[in-house]
Design a protein around this motif. Structure first.
Motif, PDB file in Angstrom:
ATOM      1  N   TYR A 385       0.826  -1.204   0.000  1.00  0.00           N
ATOM      2  CA  TYR A 385       0.000   0.000   0.000  1.00  0.00           C
ATOM      3  C   TYR A 385       0.863   1.257   0.000  1.00  0.00           C
ATOM      4  N   ARG A 386       0.370   2.261  -0.696  1.00  0.00           N
ATOM      5  CA  ARG A 386       0.984   3.584  -0.627  1.00  0.00           C
ATOM      6  C   ARG A 386       0.054   4.504   0.158  1.00  0.00           C
ATOM      7  N   VAL A 387       0.647   5.418   0.896  1.00  0.00           N
ATOM      8  CA  VAL A 387      -0.127   6.382   1.671  1.00  0.00           C
ATOM      9  C   VAL A 387      -0.446   7.560   0.760  1.00  0.00           C
ATOM     10  N   GLU A 388      -1.716   7.721   0.455  1.00  0.00           N
ATOM     11  CA  GLU A 388      -2.121   8.773  -0.475  1.00  0.00           C
ATOM     12  C   GLU A 388      -2.424  10.084   0.233  1.00  0.00           C
ATOM     13  N   THR A 389      -3.020   9.999   1.421  1.00  0.00           N
ATOM     14  CA  THR A 389      -3.453  11.203   2.126  1.00  0.00           C
ATOM     15  C   THR A 389      -3.300  11.011   3.627  1.00  0.00           C
ATOM     16  N   VAL A 390      -2.876  12.061   4.310  1.00  0.00           N
ATOM     17  CA  VAL A 390      -2.892  12.101   5.774  1.00  0.00           C
ATOM     18  C   VAL A 390      -3.516  13.424   6.201  1.00  0.00           C
ATOM     19  N   ARG A 391      -4.460  13.348   7.126  1.00  0.00           N
ATOM     20  CA  ARG A 391      -5.047  14.556   7.702  1.00  0.00           C
ATOM     21  C   ARG A 391      -4.954  14.457   9.220  1.00  0.00           C
ATOM     22  N   VAL A 392      -4.758  15.597   9.858  1.00  0.00           N
ATOM     23  CA  VAL A 392      -4.502  15.631  11.298  1.00  0.00           C
ATOM     24  C   VAL A 392      -5.540  16.529  11.969  1.00  0.00           C
ATOM     25  N   PHE A 393      -6.010  16.094  13.155  1.00  0.00           N
ATOM     26  CA  PHE A 393      -7.091  16.790  13.842  1.00  0.00           C
ATOM     27  C   PHE A 393      -6.730  16.988  15.315  1.00  0.00           C
ATOM     28  N   ASP A 394      -6.987  18.196  15.809  1.00  0.00           N
ATOM     29  CA  ASP A 394      -6.745  18.490  17.218  1.00  0.00           C
ATOM     30  C   ASP A 394      -8.057  18.325  17.973  1.00  0.00           C
ATOM     31  N   LEU A 395      -8.345  17.091  18.324  1.00  0.00           N
ATOM     32  CA  LEU A 395      -9.568  16.769  19.052  1.00  0.00           C
ATOM     33  C   LEU A 395      -9.434  17.104  20.540  1.00  0.00           C
ATOM     34  N   PHE A 396      -8.186  17.302  20.996  1.00  0.00           N
ATOM     35  CA  PHE A 396      -7.916  17.519  22.422  1.00  0.00           C
ATOM     36  C   PHE A 396      -7.016  18.745  22.619  1.00  0.00           C
ATOM     37  N   PRO A 397      -7.475  19.956  22.281  1.00  0.00           N
ATOM     38  CA  PRO A 397      -6.639  21.139  22.518  1.00  0.00           C
ATOM     39  C   PRO A 397      -6.206  21.251  23.979  1.00  0.00           C
ATOM     40  N   GLN A 398      -5.047  21.834  24.180  1.00  0.00           N
ATOM     41  CA  GLN A 398      -4.379  22.025  25.470  1.00  0.00           C
ATOM     42  C   GLN A 398      -3.672  20.757  25.956  1.00  0.00           C
ATOM     43  N   THR A 399      -3.880  19.632  25.272  1.00  0.00           N
ATOM     44  CA  THR A 399      -3.196  18.392  25.621  1.00  0.00           C
ATOM     45  C   THR A 399      -2.277  17.994  24.468  1.00  0.00           C
ATOM     46  N   ALA A 400      -1.482  16.944  24.697  1.00  0.00           N
ATOM     47  CA  ALA A 400      -0.553  16.478  23.665  1.00  0.00           C
ATOM     48  C   ALA A 400      -1.192  15.486  22.700  1.00  0.00           C
ATOM     49  N   HIS A 401      -2.429  15.090  22.944  1.00  0.00           N
ATOM     50  CA  HIS A 401      -3.067  14.072  22.110  1.00  0.00           C
ATOM     51  C   HIS A 401      -3.413  14.625  20.727  1.00  0.00           C
ATOM     52  N   VAL A 402      -3.345  13.756  19.723  1.00  0.00           N
ATOM     53  CA  VAL A 402      -3.642  14.172  18.356  1.00  0.00           C
ATOM     54  C   VAL A 402      -4.265  12.998  17.608  1.00  0.00           C
ATOM     55  N   GLU A 403      -5.231  13.291  16.751  1.00  0.00           N
ATOM     56  CA  GLU A 403      -5.910  12.285  15.930  1.00  0.00           C
ATOM     57  C   GLU A 403      -5.478  12.454  14.477  1.00  0.00           C
ATOM     58  N   SER A 404      -5.408  11.338  13.769  1.00  0.00           N
ATOM     59  CA  SER A 404      -5.016  11.378  12.359  1.00  0.00           C
ATOM     60  C   SER A 404      -5.900  10.437  11.550  1.00  0.00           C
ATOM     61  N   VAL A 405      -6.026  10.744  10.270  1.00  0.00           N
ATOM     62  CA  VAL A 405      -6.679   9.843   9.318  1.00  0.00           C
ATOM     63  C   VAL A 405      -5.732   9.673   8.139  1.00  0.00           C
ATOM     64  N   ALA A 406      -5.466   8.429   7.778  1.00  0.00           N
ATOM     65  CA  ALA A 406      -4.605   8.135   6.630  1.00  0.00           C
ATOM     66  C   ALA A 406      -5.371   7.275   5.637  1.00  0.00           C
ATOM     67  N   LEU A 407      -5.225   7.587   4.367  1.00  0.00           N
ATOM     68  CA  LEU A 407      -5.798   6.759   3.308  1.00  0.00           C
ATOM     69  C   LEU A 407      -4.691   5.951   2.661  1.00  0.00           C
ATOM     70  N   LEU A 408      -4.866   4.627   2.648  1.00  0.00           N
ATOM     71  CA  LEU A 408      -3.925   3.723   2.003  1.00  0.00           C
ATOM     72  C   LEU A 408      -4.583   3.145   0.753  1.00  0.00           C
ATOM     73  N   VAL A 409      -3.856   3.163  -0.341  1.00  0.00           N
ATOM     74  CA  VAL A 409      -4.359   2.651  -1.615  1.00  0.00           C
ATOM     75  C   VAL A 409      -3.446   1.515  -2.068  1.00  0.00           C
ATOM     76  N   ARG A 410      -4.054   0.411  -2.474  1.00  0.00           N
ATOM     77  CA  ARG A 410      -3.273  -0.759  -2.886  1.00  0.00           C
ATOM     78  C   ARG A 410      -2.425  -0.429  -4.109  1.00  0.00           C
ATOM     79  N   ARG A 411      -1.178  -0.853  -4.077  1.00  0.00           N
ATOM     80  CA  ARG A 411      -0.255  -0.579  -5.182  1.00  0.00           C
ATOM     81  C   ARG A 411      -0.632  -1.387  -6.417  1.00  0.00           C
TER      82      ARG A 411
END
Length: 411
Positions: A385-411
């Motif tokens: 798989y290749r990573v086509e897209t990554v998006r990052v979200f701050d669901l927990f401001p003021q903390t160190a936690h972070v959420e991400s979404v990655a799209l993997l597409v079969r080569r």
């Protein structure tokens, strides 16, 4: 005494990162990129060091005055980056994800600016520790066994802070051996209190606590009461008017923002009409319901019986639900066209990534709450798989936690 250190970045857990004169990397909590700080109480390890901030010779322009009095006065461990501006927090989290993908997973992908929601008053749930002497609060930073008395949490919703006041007033009648209390607001505004302990409270103990709690709440506000075992997560309703099992079931602390993130992940899968999609770590079944609405056939796996019970309240003809661990049940699923995975912080793990490679769905949408395990898993999936897209979200401001979404597409 150590020489001053220039802080150059923020690490995954929120500590500032710099380099000592002997070449070791040092991690110092509550520092900001650009600070020049003298580290104190330094503990040396073979290749790195940990310390605390002493004299601050130069302060970073990214610093702000923390809104919460507990952050400085009590060294609250609930937030890690409240001393950074909102823009600095977002950039630090973007770099954490980007660095993890590159260093751990060998993934070279552009990580765009972090997307965010409310910065304050957003949490629909907090869990506070109850000590033997009646202290009710969070632990101090770096000291998980030291609890300070919490009067207000600035990142919690107003209803949660109001409920905290009522719980504090009822502390003299807490059921014996209560060790933690969770305060929660549901999607319809309903409030819940979960008592964690070693044994189920007696009816008399529940009655005394409920009466004291209701006296401290606003008129007409009657929170649901639950008990949960500290050992095996068994739960029991203590109220007769509970709305199902929502108070003890997992849900994001910003459910509405969580819905947006899930929708983005599903959009990345593309057209799913008439296709078979796996929903792994399916939770309450929100992604499953959305996929069905888009015309997909779904096979889902979730290990928490409470969450599966919630999911099964929605009956769909094109859904097959399995209760158990993903690594055990994935071999029982049909060959998928696509998959959405939303694992806990531990990530997918080697067995699941191996079986995903064997199943070979065309697209995988990976929702992650830990950049390091996301990067590790993407590296394991890289042969196919290749990573086509990554998006990052701050669901927990003021903390160190972070959420991400990655799209993997079969080569």
């Amino acid at each position: 005494m150590s020489d001053p250190v220039r802080i150059t970045g923020i690490a995954t857990g929120g500590d500032g990162v710099g380099r000592m004169t002997d070449g070791r990397t040092i991690f110092i909590p509550r520092t900001a990129p650009g600070d020049l700080v003298e580290p104190v109480e330094v503990r040396l390890h073979s290749s790195y060091a940990k310390g605390w901030a002493g004299t601050l010779s130069e302060a970073s322009s990214d610093r702000v005055i923390p809104r919460c009095a507990h952050y400085d006065d009590d060294a609250c461990g609930g937030c890690q980056v409240q001393h950074l501006s909102a823009a600095a927090q977002r950039e630090a989290k973007r770099k954490v994800v980007e660095n993890a993908l590159r260093r751990i997973g060998g993934v070279q992908v552009e990580v765009p600016p972090v997307e965010t929601g409310p910065e304050w008053g957003y949490r629909n749930r907090i869990t506070i520790t109850v000590t033997a002497d009646g202290t009710l609060g969070f632990h101090k930073v770096g000291q998980p066994r030291v609890i300070f008395d919490l009067t207000r949490c600035e990142i919690a919703r107003p209803s949660i802070n109001q409920l905290l006041v009522a719980v504090r007033q009822a502390r003299s009648v807490f059921p014996p051996r209560t060790i933690r209390i969770t305060l929660r607001e549901g999607r319809r505004g309903e409030l819940g209190v979960v008592l964690w302990g070693e044994r189920t409270p007696s009816p008399a103990e529940v009655g005394a606590f409920r009466d004291a709690l209701e006296r401290g709440c606003s008129a007409g506000v009657i929170p649901e009461l639950w008990w949960r075992s500290r050992n095996d997560l068994r739960s029991k309703a203590l109220s007769t008017d509970t709305a199902g099992i929502g108070a003890v079931a997992f849900e994001q602390v910003q459910p509405e923002f969580g819905d947006q993130i899930r929708g983005i992940a599903l959009d990345l899968l593309g057209e799913v009409q008439g296709r078979l999609v796996w929903d792994l770590y399916a939770g309450q079944g929100e992604a499953t319901a959305s996929l069905v609405g888009r015309g997909a056939r779904v096979e889902s796996v979730e290990r928490d019986p409470a969450l599966v019970a919630l999911a099964e309240r929605q009956v769909f003809p094109l859904v097959r639900r399995l209760l158990g661990r993903v690594e055990d049940l994935i071999v029982m699923l049909s060959s998928p066209d696509a998959a959405i995975v939303n694992p806990p912080r531990a990530g997918l793990g080697a067995p699941v990534t191996k079986l995903l490679l064997r199943a070979a769905p065309e697209r995988i949408a990976y929702v992650s709450c830990d950049p390091a395990t996301l990067a590790r898993d993407l590296g394991r999936l890289a042969p196919a798989y290749r990573v086509e897209t990554v998006r990052v979200f701050d669901l927990f401001p003021q903390t160190a936690h972070v959420e991400s979404v990655a799209l993997l597409v079969r080569r």
